[in-house]
Scaffold this active site. Structure first.
Site, mmCIF file in Angstrom:
data_model
loop_
_atom_site.group_PDB
_atom_site.id
_atom_site.type_symbol
_atom_site.label_atom_id
_atom_site.label_comp_id
_atom_site.label_asym_id
_atom_site.label_seq_id
_atom_site.Cartn_x
_atom_site.Cartn_y
_atom_site.Cartn_z
ATOM 1 N N MET A 163 0.860 -1.177 0.000
ATOM 2 C CA MET A 163 0.000 0.000 0.000
ATOM 3 C C MET A 163 0.900 1.233 0.000
ATOM 4 O O MET A 163 1.662 1.445 0.948
ATOM 5 C CB MET A 163 -0.902 -0.023 1.241
ATOM 6 N N ARG A 296 -6.291 -0.941 9.720
ATOM 7 C CA ARG A 296 -6.260 -0.289 11.031
ATOM 8 C C ARG A 296 -6.683 -1.258 12.131
ATOM 9 O O ARG A 296 -6.115 -1.243 13.223
ATOM 10 C CB ARG A 296 -7.127 0.964 11.000
ATOM 11 N N TYR A 440 1.999 4.138 12.719
ATOM 12 C CA TYR A 440 1.574 3.952 11.328
ATOM 13 C C TYR A 440 0.091 3.643 11.200
ATOM 14 O O TYR A 440 -0.606 3.452 12.180
ATOM 15 C CB TYR A 440 2.434 2.949 10.572
ATOM 16 N N GLU A 441 -0.375 3.670 9.928
ATOM 17 C CA GLU A 441 -1.807 3.609 9.600
ATOM 18 C C GLU A 441 -2.579 4.759 10.238
ATOM 19 O O GLU A 441 -3.739 4.606 10.636
ATOM 20 C CB GLU A 441 -2.405 2.256 10.015
ATOM 21 N N GLY A 442 -1.955 5.899 10.356
ATOM 22 C CA GLY A 442 -2.571 7.049 11.006
ATOM 23 C C GLY A 442 -2.207 7.052 12.474
ATOM 24 O O GLY A 442 -2.583 6.143 13.221
#
Length: 590
Positions: A163, A296, A440-442
Site C-alpha cells: 500500500m 487499522r 503507522y496507519e494514522g
C-alpha cells in the site's frame, strides 16, 4: 525464554460463549459452512504454525534485519522458507473471496489468527496482512479484469501486495501528494513519484509484488478530491499470467528502524511505471479506505498480539524468579526466597497485562463481528447498523489496542527488572516492535481526531447512540446479583461517556478546537467503556462455572472493573477542562 503458546482456549471462549459466533455464522448464507469443528481446526493449525515455524524466527529476524543492495531487498534468514510454507498451507487467502481462490473465513475468526501471527513474529506478519488488505481493496473496487488477473495469485501467496500512500513531504495530508499518473492511449497510466515508509514494498518472499498507489491525474481537482488509486505491478503480467518485463518501480533504500526490523520499510520510486486504475477517477481515497479500515483493525491486533507475547514471558519469569519474601509470610520457606509473583505490585502489573489483553481480544472480535454482519447479513438495515458501528469503532480499535499494547509490553519488561532491558531476554524487542503500532496507519492522535470529529461530532453522536443503546439494553437485562457491581460500574462509566459527548458536541459549535483538545482523552474514555462492556459479558459467561479457566476469568473481570475502569473519571475530568488551557499559550511561550 518461555515458549509462546497461542491462547486458543480464550479465543474459543470469546467466539463460542461471549458472542455465540457459530449461531451468527449459521444465520448468514456466506458463512454457513463455518462450523465449530472447522474453526477449531483452523485455530489449532494456526497455533502450530505460529508456535513452531514463525516464533523461532522472531529473535533472529530482529537481530539480522533486512538487507538492501542495488534496489534488492533480502529478508532475514528463514523468512522466505517460512513464507513458502505459510502460502502452501493456505493462510494467505484465509479471509479472501472464494470466487478468486480465497477461503472466505469470517473476520471474527481471522482476527484470532492474526493475533497469533503478531504474537509469534510481527515482522513476518506484516508482509502477509498487507497482501490481504490489497486484496480487500481490489475485490471491492477493481474491474473484473483486474480481479481475475491479480487476485488468484495474491490469495495463493505467489504474489504479495503493498500500500503506497505516504510521500516525503506529506503523511496524513494526502491531499498534497505529488505522484502523478498520465493516461495512455491503451487505457493504462504512467506513474511518476516517490513513496516512503512502504511496508513490504520490496522483498524476496514472492515472485511479484502488486503495489496499490495513490496518485493524481494532470487535471485532478486539488486536495483529497483529486486522488486516484492505481495498481502497479513490480513485474508486468502477460496474457497467459506469466511474468514479463520489470516495471518502472524500484526500491531506493530501506529504513533503519527502532523495531520490526525483519519487515522491509521501503522508499519506492515510480519512474514511468505502468499502472491500472482501480475504481473511479478521483475517488481513490474512498477505495483505499476499504483497505485501510481493515488494516487499522489489523494494526490494533498487532498491539494485542505483542501484549500477549509479553504477558506470557512475564508470567513465566514471575513464577520462576526468586526475590524477597511474601509480606504475609514465606511461600517457599525451603528456598532462599519466594517467586516474585507473591508481591502485590508484580501482580498488579501482570493482572493489568492480562485484563487489557483479554478485554482487547474480545472487543477485536466484536469489531470483526460487525464487519462480518456488514458484509454478509441478508437484512439491509442490519448491514447499515453494522457499517455505522465499524466506522465508529475502527479508530478506537486501532488506537486503544496499540496504546494499551505498548503499555502492556512495557509492564512485561518491568516485571523482568534489569533483565527486561537486556536484549537476550527478548522483552525489549516487544517494546520496540509495539512502538510503531501507535504511529503507522494514522497516528493515534489522528485516530482520536477521526473518532471525535468525523465519527461523533459530525453526525451529532448518531453512530454513538447506536452503540450506547446496545450497551444500555444489555445492562437492563442483567438480573444476576453477582453481576450488579459490574452493571453499576459500567453504567456509571457509560454515563460519563454520554456527558463527555454532549459537552464536546455543544462546545464545538463555537470553538472547533474543542474537538482536537478532547480527542485523545475521549478515545481513552471510549476504550475503557468498551472493555468494560466486553468484560461484563465475559463475567456473565464465567459466573457459576467451577473450572480454573472460568474462575480466573471472573477474577480478572473484577480486577478490570475495580482497578482500571475507574480511570474513566480522570479522562472525563480532562475533557471537561476544554481547549483554552491548550490554546491560550503563545508560540513564543513554549
Amino acid at each position: 525464554m518461555a515458549e509462546f503458546k497461542a491462547p486458543i482456549r480464550d479465543m474459543q471462549f470469546v467466539l463460542n460463549e461471549v458472542w455465540q459466533a457459530p449461531e451468527l455464522w449459521a444465520s448468514m448464507e456466506n458463512t454457513q459452512e463455518v462450523t465449530p469443528d472447522l474453526v477449531n481446526a483452523i485455530l489449532e493449525e494456526g497455533a502450530r504454525l505460529c508456535e513452531n515455524e514463525l516464533e523461532p524466527l522472531n529473535r533472529n529476524g530482529d537481530e539480522e534485519g533486512c538487507h538492501w543492495q542495488d534496489s534488492v531487498v533480502t529478508t532475514p534468514k528463514g523468512f522466505k522458507e517460512a513464507y513458502r510454507l505459510y502460502a502452501e498451507n493456505g493462510w494467505t487467502g484465509l479471509g479472501g473471496s472464494p470466487e478468486y481462490g480465497g477461503q472466505g473465513m469470517p473476520k471474527m475468526l481471522t482476527v484470532m489468527f492474526e493475533e497469533m501471527l503478531f504474537s509469534a513474529n510481527t515482522s513476518f506478519g506484516l508482509y502477509t496482512t498487507l497482501a490481504s488488505g490489497a486484496c480487500m481493496a481490489l475485490d471491492n473496487h477493481a474491474s473484473d479484469a483486474l480481479k481475475q488477473r491479480y487476485l488468484p495469485k495474491l490469495y495463493d501467496g505467489t504474489w504479495a501486495g503493498s500500500m503506497c500512500l505516504t510521500e516525503p513531504h506529506c503523511g496524513t495530508d494526502l491531499g498534497i501528494i505529488k505522484t502523478r499518473a498520465e493516461p495512455q492511449d491503451d487505457g493504462s497510466y504512467r506513474l511518476n513519484g516517490t513513496k516512503i515508509f512502504i511496508t513490504g514494498g520490496e522483498h524476496d518472499l514472492t515472485e511479484n509484488i502488486i503495489h496499490l498507489v495513490l496518485a493524481k491525474l494532470p487535471d485532478a481537482p486539488s486536495g483529497t478530491k483529486g486522488i486516484s488509486l492505481f495498481l502497479v505491478p513490480k513485474f508486468m503480467v502477460n496474457d497467459d499470467d506469466s511474468l514479463g518485463a520489470r516495471n518502472g518501480v524500484s526500491c531506493g533504500s530501506i529504513e533503519h528502524k527502532m523495531g520490526i526490523k525483519g519487515s522491509a520499510t521501503c522508499v519506492m520510486n515510480f519512474d514511468d511505471a505502468v499502472g491500472y486504475l482501480v475504481g473511479e477517477v478521483n475517488r481513490g481515497l474512498q477505495a483505499m479506505f476499504t483497505m485501510m479500515n481493515y488494516e487499522r483493525l489489523s494494526v490494533g491486533i498487532q498491539g494485542i498480539g505483542l501484549g500477549e507475547a509479553s504477558y506470557q514471558q512475564a508470567l513465566a519469569y514471575a513464577k520462576d524468579r526468586l526475590q524477597g519474601r511474601a509480606t504475609d509470610g514465606p511461600r517457599q520457606p525451603e528456598k532462599s526466597a519466594d517467586p516474585i509473583l507473591v508481591h502485590p505490585d508484580v501482580r498488579r502489573m501482570l493482572l493489568t497485562q492480562k485484563a487489557y489483553n483479554e478485554g482487547a481480544r474480545a472487543f477485536a472480535s466484536y469489531v470483526g463481528m460487525q464487519l462480518d454482519i456488514a458484509k454478509n447479513h441478508s437484512d439491509a438495515a442490519t448491514r447499515a447498523r453494522a457499517d455505522a458501528l465499524v466506522a465508529l469503532l475502527t479508530p478506537v480499535a486501532k488506537a486503544y489496542f496499540t496504546d494499551r499494547g505498548f503499555d502492556v509490553c512495557v509492564l512485561g519488561q518491568q516485571v523482568f527488572g534489569g533483565h527486561g532491558y537486556i536484549r537476550e531476554w527478548g522483552m525489549e524487542q516487544y517494546v520496540r516492535d509495539a512502538r510503531i503500532t501507535q504511529i503507522y496507519e494514522g497516528t493515534n492522535g489522528i485516530q482520536a481526531l477521526d473518532l471525535m470529529g468525523r465519527k461523533v461530532v459530525a453526525n451529532g453522536g448518531e453512530w454513538l447512540s447506536i452503540y450506547v443503546e446496545e450497551i444500555e439494553q444489555y445492562l437492563n437485562g442483567l438480573k444476576q446479583p453477582e453481576l450488579q457491581p459490574f452493571k453499576e460500574a459500567l453504567d456509571s462509566s457509560l454515563s460519563l461517556l454520554r456527558q463527555a459527548t454532549e459537552q464536546v458536541v455543544s462546545a464545538s459549535r463555537t470553538d472547533l478546537n474543542e474537538i482536537g483538545a478532547a480527542g485523545c482523552d475521549y478515545l481513552n474514555l471510549f476504550g475503557l467503556v468498551s472493555l468494560g462492556y466486553v468484560w461484563t459479558r465475559m463475567a456473565e459467561q464465567a459466573i457459576g462455572k467451577d473450572d480454573t479457566f472460568y474462575r480466573a476469568k471472573l477474577k480478572t473481570a473484577r480486577f478490570f472493573i475495580q482497578k482500571l475502569l475507574p480511570e474513566t473519571t480522570a479522562y472525563f475530568g480532562k475533557i471537561k477542562a476544554g481547549s483554552a488551557v491548550l490554546m491560550e499559550i503563545d508560540e513564543d511561550e513554549f
